[in-house]
Design a protein around this motif. Structure first.
Motif: not given
Length: 145
Positions: A88-90, A100-118
């Motif tokens: 995922i790229n922001f 910035f970019s992050l790796n996705l973790d969708i191995a076991n679940t169909e939803s993912q939350s990404i903190p964006v407070a900063n």
């Protein structure tokens, strides 16, 4: 003062103003390209189109949701995406230094939350790409945080 001096004053004022604008432009340090390798990405854009078509053929669409209480971006993937890998790229159109970019973790679940407070408030483009069984998927959405 005759008309020749007036023309010279106007001409010199114009040249001085243009010189000031050139100097001001050279002082800017926040001019960034969207990407350093934009030409190669443009040539490979057909791959993105194919991946977007693959995404449109899924049973449900990837859903983006900004949760303001917890300051997170929640991604809800289709069930058939479980077990895939991706990124995922922001992208911040106003300032490329904040991308910035992050790796996705969708191995076991169909939803993912990404903190964006900063993250800075304003417009962000969230670009998600993932692969499962050799097939690529891509979706992007604009979000205002």
């Amino acid at each position: 003062m005759n008309w020749g001096k007036k023309i010279a004053i106007v001409y010199l004022s114009f040249v001085g103003f243009m010189g000031f604008l050139v100097w001001k432009c050279l002082q800017q340090d926040d001019i960034h390209l969207v990407s350093q390798d934009y030409y190669q990405k443009e040539l490979a854009y057909q791959d993105n189109i194919d991946q977007m078509n693959n995404t449109n053929q899924l049973s449900t669409q990837l859903k983006f949701d900004y949760v303001s209480e917890s300051k997170t971006v929640k991604l809800d993937f289709p069930k058939e995406s479980i077990g895939s890998t991706g990124k995922i790229n922001f992208y911040r159109p106003a300032d490329a230094r904040k991308d910035f970019s992050l790796n996705l973790d969708i191995a076991n679940t169909e939803s993912q939350s990404i903190p964006v407070a900063n993250l800075d408030r304003g417009l962000w483009v969230v670009k998600v790409s993932w692969n499962k069984d050799g097939k690529g998927y891509y979706k992007e959405e604009k979000m205002t945080l």
